[in-house]
Scaffold this motif. Sequence first.
Motif: not given
Length: 70
Positions: A34-61
């Motif tokens: 919404q604010a048009g901040r590209t770097l912040s958007l990239v960092v937020a997307c990496v954060q989402v990917a890390a959270g999903v990775w944790i969910l998938v890995d722990n769910g599998r275990e």
Amino acid sequence: MRSSDAPTGRLRTSAVSGAVVALCGVVLAAFAAQAGRTLSLVVACVQVAAGVWILVDNGRELRRRAARDR
């Protein structure tokens, strides 16, 4: 809680933490887009990917342990 259940409990706690991290990342990504901040958007997307990775890995275990305990 028995001590033998502690690792599974920690996995569940970590899975919840991963969900919270992913949810916060989605909110941050929305604000960054919404604010048009590209770097912040990239960092937020990496954060989402890390959270999903944790969910998938722990769910599998957790599913593996549930299948083993049957």
